[in-house]
Scaffold this active site. Sequence first.
Site, PDB file in Angstrom:
ATOM      1  N   LYS A  53       0.834  -1.204   0.000  1.00  0.00           N
ATOM      2  CA  LYS A  53       0.000   0.000   0.000  1.00  0.00           C
ATOM      3  C   LYS A  53       0.871   1.256   0.000  1.00  0.00           C
ATOM      4  CE  LYS A  53      -3.784  -2.133   2.658  1.00  0.00           C
ATOM      5  NZ  LYS A  53      -4.391  -2.268   3.993  1.00  0.00           N
ATOM      6  N   GLN A  87      -4.069  -1.247  10.178  1.00  0.00           N
ATOM      7  CA  GLN A  87      -4.077  -2.607   9.631  1.00  0.00           C
ATOM      8  C   GLN A  87      -4.492  -3.616  10.707  1.00  0.00           C
ATOM      9  OE1 GLN A  87      -3.427  -3.382   6.378  1.00  0.00           O
ATOM     10  NE2 GLN A  87      -3.910  -5.508   6.812  1.00  0.00           N
ATOM     11  N   ASP A 129     -10.865   3.562   5.361  1.00  0.00           N
ATOM     12  CA  ASP A 129     -11.390   2.192   5.276  1.00  0.00           C
ATOM     13  C   ASP A 129     -12.916   2.144   5.339  1.00  0.00           C
ATOM     14  OD1 ASP A 129      -9.986  -0.071   4.679  1.00  0.00           O
ATOM     15  OD2 ASP A 129      -9.409  -0.553   6.728  1.00  0.00           O
TER      16      ASP A 129
END
Length: 285
Positions: free
Chosen positions: A52, A96, A119
């Site tokens: 990412k 994460q 997210d």
Amino acid sequence: MTTLIDGKALAKKTNEITQQRVSSLAHQGITPGIAVVIVGEDPASLIYTRNKHRKAQKLGIYSVLNQFPATISQAELLTEIDRLNADEQIDGILVQQPLPVQIDPAVVTQAIAPDKDVDGLNPLNLGKLFAGEGGHYPVACTPRGIMKMFSEYHVDLTGANVVIVGRSILVGKPMLALLNNANATVTLAGSRTKNLSALTRSADILIVATGVPQLIKEADVKDGAVVIDVGINRLPSGKLAGDVDFAGVKDKARLLTPVPGGVGPMTIASLMEQTVDLAQWRHHG
């Protein structure tokens, strides 16, 4: 004849548009920024977060990767999130998962400012999604990427019978809301749902996100169905496999995502796209 959904090609196309948008914002003195926070040394998470980070940098997005030891306390992690919430260079924050046992993922998700929730998992943003609200707010990246696949491959969602196997907050639940808002008829199931095979065989569109390797077999799929396999699992042989038995289903489905190369690339592309969205919304409304 089964058509494989080429997630890599669609991600490339999406990233090219994102890069153009980043360039356009740069001419206005705006650089979109993302912060990815990882706790501990989970090998898969480390690879994923580094990918990412590199992708963001390649697209011209300002990216920071903050890694903390697995022993960090919840209070210390929340302090870091507060700092990022206040950082003007950062438009999107992603923590994460999985997280160590001493940290409650729900508390962490709620701590991320809704307008930096790249997210799409903050309860405020999820609530807007389930309410079908218009306007600007982020949505979960994997479901967002799947919706783009449906659009690209001209999958008509109106009135379609959709079965989602997997009830996670990352995929299943936001996917349910997005499809419901698109006028599909949606059933949300799990790996323990009774008569699961009978249910999945009724689906025009089947989305599987359980983390159970090859859970869905040929007999579980309707002829001509669209099958989206979100799972990615490493088998004892070392080979990667999805939640769908690819070999068994590939000649039965009308459209099918491969693993790897299907949903995964679109998740990261959607993350980058949404980071730019957040920057644009923050500066231009």
